[in-house]
Design an enzyme around this catalytic site. Sequence first.
Site, PDB file in Angstrom:
ATOM      1  N   GLU A  28       0.875  -1.164   0.000  1.00  0.00           N
ATOM      2  CA  GLU A  28       0.000   0.000   0.000  1.00  0.00           C
ATOM      3  C   GLU A  28       0.921   1.226   0.000  1.00  0.00           C
ATOM      4  O   GLU A  28       1.788   1.329   0.859  1.00  0.00           O
ATOM      5  CB  GLU A  28      -0.873  -0.018   1.259  1.00  0.00           C
ATOM      6  CG  GLU A  28      -1.940   1.034   1.236  1.00  0.00           C
ATOM      7  CD  GLU A  28      -2.779   1.059   2.526  1.00  0.00           C
ATOM      8  OE1 GLU A  28      -3.352   2.110   2.795  1.00  0.00           O
ATOM      9  OE2 GLU A  28      -2.836   0.033   3.231  1.00  0.00           O
ATOM     10  N   ARG A  62       4.834 -12.991   9.843  1.00  0.00           N
ATOM     11  CA  ARG A  62       5.567 -11.777   9.501  1.00  0.00           C
ATOM     12  C   ARG A  62       6.875 -11.698  10.277  1.00  0.00           C
ATOM     13  O   ARG A  62       7.050 -12.356  11.299  1.00  0.00           O
ATOM     14  CB  ARG A  62       4.717 -10.529   9.725  1.00  0.00           C
ATOM     15  CG  ARG A  62       4.311 -10.292  11.160  1.00  0.00           C
ATOM     16  CD  ARG A  62       3.167  -9.296  11.262  1.00  0.00           C
ATOM     17  NE  ARG A  62       3.520  -7.984  10.771  1.00  0.00           N
ATOM     18  CZ  ARG A  62       2.871  -7.354   9.774  1.00  0.00           C
ATOM     19  NH1 ARG A  62       1.859  -7.934   9.173  1.00  0.00           N
ATOM     20  NH2 ARG A  62       3.220  -6.149   9.405  1.00  0.00           N
ATOM     21  N   LYS A  95       3.845   1.002   9.961  1.00  0.00           N
ATOM     22  CA  LYS A  95       4.061   2.186   9.127  1.00  0.00           C
ATOM     23  C   LYS A  95       3.545   3.444   9.823  1.00  0.00           C
ATOM     24  O   LYS A  95       4.081   4.518   9.614  1.00  0.00           O
ATOM     25  CB  LYS A  95       3.389   1.999   7.765  1.00  0.00           C
ATOM     26  CG  LYS A  95       4.262   1.175   6.830  1.00  0.00           C
ATOM     27  CD  LYS A  95       3.774   1.276   5.398  1.00  0.00           C
ATOM     28  CE  LYS A  95       2.837   0.150   5.091  1.00  0.00           C
ATOM     29  NZ  LYS A  95       2.403   0.098   3.701  1.00  0.00           N
TER      30      LYS A  95
END
Length: 551
Positions: free
Chosen positions: A33, A258, A268
């Site tokens: 994204e 992850r 983020k």
Amino acid sequence: MSQEPTSNFIRTMIDEGLAGGHRQKLITRFPPEPNGYLHIGHAKSICLNFGLAESYGGRCHLRFDDTNPAKEEQEYVEAIKTDVRWLGFDWGEHLYFASDYFDQLYRWAVKLIQAGKAYVDSQSADEMRANRGSLTAPGVDSPHRERSVEENLDLFERMKKGEFPDGKHILRAKIDMKSPNMNLRDPAMYRILHAEHHRTADRWCIYPMYDFAHGQEDSIEGVTHSICTLEFEDHRPLYDWFVEQLEIHAPQQIEFARLNLSYTVMSKRKLLQLVTEQHVEGWDDPRMPTISGMRRRGYPAAAIRNFCEKIGVGKSYSWIDLSVLEESVREVLNQTAQRRMAVLEPLKVTITNYPTGQVEELQAPNHPQQPELGTRTLPFSRELYIERNDFMEDPPKKFFRLGPGREVRLRNAYIIRCDDVIRDDSGQVTELHCSADLDTLGKNPADGRKVKGIIHWVSADHATSVPVRLYDRLFNQENPDKAEDYLQVLNPDSLQMTEALAEPNLLNVQSGETLQFERVGYFCVDSKDSTAGAPVFNRTVTLRDTWAKMK
Ligand code: ATP
Ligand code: MG
């Protein structure tokens, strides 16, 4: 990338799929994204997706998941492309944007409404939340759930035309408000958002939700293996439901754990906060866990790829210690970085038996194991600087460096003995008087004296002062996310600015080049703040893991 990749559960799954007769071209994708810069966690996903495509003779798409207009920017798109390329991967012509699929997604939404599989809900956000139920309580049907197809089509059309304010209506899938899987309780598909999009501008005022878009994007591109992180395991039944209702190609979703790295934050949102509140100097600050920060710090792309290979791919959450990444960096730089000499905390040394004014040009190898990297010239003269901590007045037995009456070899030069220690009024050592054995250049002393220690040095008259930034971990707590406020555990000593006295060759360096300052560490020529003939050095990593000792 030359080394044979280690197997992992995903490779095994793919192999079994292939063996089972579904021989197909493997198509993966990396779907960031564009709302921030890429970080080391993304690198794991990039290496995995591009790596699989490479070894199975398929391809990997770069797709920007830009369904949320509010937070996305062109700057991030460019930065992400640069980082993926720098890591060594190529998407060829397969660059995509989710926003290119807005028309198709809209048509699919209409199709689901027509089939009675989607409806416009007009509850308030609070009502919707309350009626969604919980993990232990089933949800409650919306009073608008049984709207007619005609009414739904009309409302959805008017949503698209911009007749309603944000939040007034929402399009939901009609699945099951009592499903034990919360994701199946009539999830939102489209919302009203009067926002400017970085690519479609103000063409749309309704935007698809991530969950309605993501699986279909993969489907449109013919992705065979949609690899994502474990949080999306519970979303898989929903993605499957959509592609089944729409009767379109179904990619196989595979989830993996992850990457979590100690002393690092990877959200983020938090990285953005560090930047906007100026706790760091930008997304590419060399202390940031971003790809661009690591590049500027001097981490080679190969080190990041090796690290991702080393940590492997699994199904359960684990923490990787930052020292594993740093060790990967040392492994690569030890092979590639040329050696130079520089002193961080200088102590003056006068070679009393060396003539005043004489200068010798000594030859020094650029790399101890790689003669093909050539040699350089080092000026030697009567007055030198050595590292202050390479001298001890009262050294313990195992200290093989300099002390009163002791001998040491100057790297690439002579063996010297410390004859006299000079002090100032306060008793602080200011200088050493030494004598050199002038027969010992480049060879072991003829009389077989054993000199264990080798120290680095620079010629006082020829040394050049260069700015050096000593970077350390950005956080001083192993898991900053566990702290009450992660900003409270920022390491106040993560950046120390200082000067080094360096051999004159250090003025002739390329921006971005990484060198080893012998016995001190690896240093990279900062790509932003250096100018021709005036380099600024970033410490990439120390030669040894200094944190391991402290623990
Ligand atoms: P956020 O949801 O906070 O915006 P994100 O980390 O999910 O951030 P994306 O841009 O959606 O960001 O991530 C792109 C891809 O990178 C996703 O496929 C995601 O699975 C993967 N990814 C993100 N963080 C990690 C991580 N720490 N380890 C491995 N893969 C990751
Ligand atoms: Mg995400």
